[in-house]
Motif scaffolding. Structure first.
Motif, PDB file in Angstrom:
ATOM      1  N   GLU A  52       0.833  -1.207   0.000  1.00 12.45           N
ATOM      2  CA  GLU A  52       0.000   0.000   0.000  1.00 12.45           C
ATOM      3  C   GLU A  52       0.866   1.254   0.000  1.00 12.45           C
ATOM      4  N   MET A  53       1.921   1.256   0.804  1.00 12.70           N
ATOM      5  CA  MET A  53       2.800   2.431   0.844  1.00 12.70           C
ATOM      6  C   MET A  53       3.630   2.532  -0.432  1.00 12.70           C
ATOM      7  N   ALA A  54       4.046   1.392  -0.987  1.00 15.33           N
ATOM      8  CA  ALA A  54       4.790   1.406  -2.247  1.00 15.33           C
ATOM      9  C   ALA A  54       3.944   1.995  -3.370  1.00 15.33           C
ATOM     10  N   PHE A  76       0.230   8.763   1.701  1.00 15.00           N
ATOM     11  CA  PHE A  76       0.296   7.742   2.744  1.00 15.00           C
ATOM     12  C   PHE A  76      -0.921   7.850   3.671  1.00 15.00           C
ATOM     13  N   ALA A  77      -1.232   9.067   4.083  1.00  9.67           N
ATOM     14  CA  ALA A  77      -2.314   9.270   5.046  1.00  9.67           C
ATOM     15  C   ALA A  77      -3.684   9.001   4.430  1.00  9.67           C
ATOM     16  N   GLU A  78      -3.890   9.473   3.201  1.00 13.88           N
ATOM     17  CA  GLU A  78      -5.195   9.307   2.556  1.00 13.88           C
ATOM     18  C   GLU A  78      -5.517   7.845   2.280  1.00 13.88           C
ATOM     19  N   HIS A  79      -4.504   7.053   1.976  1.00 17.99           N
ATOM     20  CA  HIS A  79      -4.734   5.659   1.587  1.00 17.99           C
ATOM     21  C   HIS A  79      -4.432   4.673   2.712  1.00 17.99           C
ATOM     22  N   HIS A  80      -4.174   5.188   3.881  1.00 20.04           N
ATOM     23  CA  HIS A  80      -3.849   4.364   5.038  1.00 20.04           C
ATOM     24  C   HIS A  80      -5.044   3.495   5.441  1.00 20.04           C
ATOM     25  N   ASP A  81      -4.860   2.183   5.339  1.00 19.08           N
ATOM     26  CA  ASP A  81      -5.879   1.210   5.738  1.00 19.08           C
ATOM     27  C   ASP A  81      -5.354   0.482   6.970  1.00 19.08           C
ATOM     28  N   PHE A  82      -5.944   0.772   8.110  1.00 21.01           N
ATOM     29  CA  PHE A  82      -5.484   0.219   9.386  1.00 21.01           C
ATOM     30  C   PHE A  82      -5.359  -1.296   9.333  1.00 21.01           C
ATOM     31  N   ASP A  83      -6.214  -1.954   8.575  1.00 22.51           N
ATOM     32  CA  ASP A  83      -6.253  -3.416   8.538  1.00 22.51           C
ATOM     33  C   ASP A  83      -5.164  -4.038   7.665  1.00 22.51           C
ATOM     34  N   ARG A  84      -4.292  -3.220   7.101  1.00 24.65           N
ATOM     35  CA  ARG A  84      -3.214  -3.752   6.268  1.00 24.65           C
ATOM     36  C   ARG A  84      -1.971  -4.147   7.077  1.00 24.65           C
ATOM     37  N   GLY A  85      -1.984  -3.955   8.380  1.00 22.39           N
ATOM     38  CA  GLY A  85      -0.879  -4.436   9.201  1.00 22.39           C
ATOM     39  C   GLY A  85       0.200  -3.415   9.509  1.00 22.39           C
ATOM     40  N   TYR A  86      -0.141  -2.146   9.521  1.00 20.15           N
ATOM     41  CA  TYR A  86       0.824  -1.107   9.875  1.00 20.15           C
ATOM     42  C   TYR A  86       1.279  -1.257  11.325  1.00 20.15           C
ATOM     43  N   GLY A  87       2.509  -0.824  11.585  1.00 22.90           N
ATOM     44  CA  GLY A  87       2.996  -0.769  12.954  1.00 22.90           C
ATOM     45  C   GLY A  87       2.305   0.342  13.723  1.00 22.90           C
ATOM     46  N   PRO A  88       2.289   0.260  15.050  1.00 23.21           N
ATOM     47  CA  PRO A  88       1.551   1.242  15.851  1.00 23.21           C
ATOM     48  C   PRO A  88       2.051   2.677  15.677  1.00 23.21           C
ATOM     49  N   ALA A 122      12.306   0.941   3.871  1.00 22.38           N
ATOM     50  CA  ALA A 122      12.974   0.038   2.928  1.00 22.38           C
ATOM     51  C   ALA A 122      11.981  -0.836   2.179  1.00 22.38           C
ATOM     52  N   MET A 123      10.900  -1.215   2.839  1.00 21.50           N
ATOM     53  CA  MET A 123       9.982  -2.196   2.245  1.00 21.50           C
ATOM     54  C   MET A 123       9.231  -1.630   1.041  1.00 21.50           C
ATOM     55  N   ARG A 124       9.113  -0.324   0.946  1.00 25.36           N
ATOM     56  CA  ARG A 124       8.257   0.310  -0.063  1.00 25.36           C
ATOM     57  C   ARG A 124       9.028   0.981  -1.193  1.00 25.36           C
ATOM     58  N   VAL A 125      10.363   0.945  -1.153  1.00 25.26           N
ATOM     59  CA  VAL A 125      11.140   1.869  -1.976  1.00 25.26           C
ATOM     60  C   VAL A 125      11.680   1.282  -3.273  1.00 25.26           C
ATOM     61  N   ALA A 126      11.595  -0.009  -3.485  1.00 20.16           N
ATOM     62  CA  ALA A 126      12.197  -0.590  -4.700  1.00 20.16           C
ATOM     63  C   ALA A 126      11.705   0.069  -5.989  1.00 20.16           C
ATOM     64  N   PRO A 127      10.403   0.376  -6.136  1.00 18.77           N
ATOM     65  CA  PRO A 127       9.993   1.038  -7.378  1.00 18.77           C
ATOM     66  C   PRO A 127      10.693   2.376  -7.625  1.00 18.77           C
ATOM     67  N   LEU A 128      11.042   3.064  -6.561  1.00 14.11           N
ATOM     68  CA  LEU A 128      11.782   4.314  -6.711  1.00 14.11           C
ATOM     69  C   LEU A 128      13.170   4.048  -7.286  1.00 14.11           C
ATOM     70  N   GLY A 129      13.830   2.993  -6.789  1.00  9.21           N
ATOM     71  CA  GLY A 129      15.125   2.651  -7.346  1.00  9.21           C
ATOM     72  C   GLY A 129      15.028   2.304  -8.814  1.00  9.21           C
ATOM     73  N   ALA A 130      13.980   1.576  -9.175  1.00  8.43           N
ATOM     74  CA  ALA A 130      13.772   1.249 -10.585  1.00  8.43           C
ATOM     75  C   ALA A 130      13.554   2.512 -11.409  1.00  8.43           C
TER      76      ALA A 130
END
Length: 293
Positions: A52-54, A76-88, A122-130
């Protein structure tokens, strides 16, 4: 065959989401035997906060061509879905941003003012590197900007830089061998625990055993950048031409499986393209949201 930056980044996003979605299935107790046998759990596979963040990272790049930190925080804030497993910590940060809070202050204040050194940037950034594959230094700079929206600790930023540079290198049709690949990454990662971990991964580049690598590098069990990124880069560098093998190598060692597999999936998909993702796997994976692509 060369591809434009949007296509490269979209390929990476698909690979990231697929790794995230399949990896997350193995947190379900009934599915753990599937991991042992390297067989597919029943679908559909729902992706988590990683993808979701990616999607926001990709959407901002597609719109602006660079990291606009304010736009990224808003997405990030507009599309934030609590049920997707975000950290507290990020759950609270994004809720407050939606309510009008200043993301710079909120991100800086996390963990008593240290900022987060988690693996979320780190988990969301690979598309930026591409996206920035034609300029490794710019990939590193833009990755740092993307990280700072939620992760201001130097290790949290360094984790994002390392993954972005790895994804940029993966776009080369003839990428360096694993040891040289990780050397190239290290040129752009600032000193600290992530740099140390990637250097250790470089020293293990010739080792075929994932179990040995995990004992030395970690597998994300602590959800920190420095115990997640080094192993993910080791797995990606050794399996860059084979998405399926890269996934199973990464997932087999446990830990924060959805995140390590998202990182590896995003890097490897930059190299193999969408056509290199297993067709049946993509059919079982939740599609990317329309707002992102």
């Amino acid at each position: 065959m060369t591809t434009d930056r949007r296509t490269r980044a979209l390929n990476s996003l698909h690979g990231l989401a697929l790794g995230d979605a399949l990896g997350s299935q193995f947190f379900v107790p009934a599915n753990r035997d599937f991991l042992t046998t390297r067989s597919l759990p029943p679908g559909p596979w729902r992706w988590t906060d990683d993808a979701e963040m990616a999607c926001s990272v990709f959407a901002v790049l597609a719109r602006s061509g660079h990291v606009d930190q304010d736009a990224l925080a808003t997405s990030f804030a507009e599309h934030h879905d609590f049920d997707r497993g975000y950290g507290p910590g990020v759950n609270r940060l994004l809720r407050l941003v939606r309510q009008g809070g200043a993301w710079r202050e909120l991100a800086t204040d996390l963990f008593d003012g240290q900022g987060s050194w988690g693996n979320g940037a780190a988990m969301r950034v690979a598309p930026l590197g591409a996206w920035f594959a034609d300029d490794l230094a710019e990939a590193a700079r833009q990755a740092a900007l993307s990280a700072e929206v939620t992760h201001t600790h130097p290790d949290g930023v360094a984790g994002a830089v390392a993954v972005a540079v790895a994804a940029a290198l993966a776009a080369d049709p003839n990428p360096p061998e694993p040891r040289d690949f990780l050397d190239r990454v290290l040129e752009h990662v600032p000193p600290g625990r992530v740099h140390h971990g990637v250097r250790c991964a470089r020293g293990l580049a010739h080792v075929p055993s994932a179990e040995i690598a995990v004992r030395e590098l970690g597998n994300g069990r602590n959800t920190s950048a420095h115990d997640t990124v080094p192993y993910a880069l080791w797995a990606a560098a050794r399996n860059l031409a084979d998405y399926e093998q890269a996934f199973w190598t990464t997932a087999s060692t446990g830990g924060d499986i959805d995140t390590t597999c998202a990182i590896v999936g995003g890097i490897v998909a930059t190299h193999v393209g969408a056509e290199g993702l297993p067709k049946r796997w993509r059919e079982l994976c939740e599609p990317l949201p329309a707002w992102a692509v």
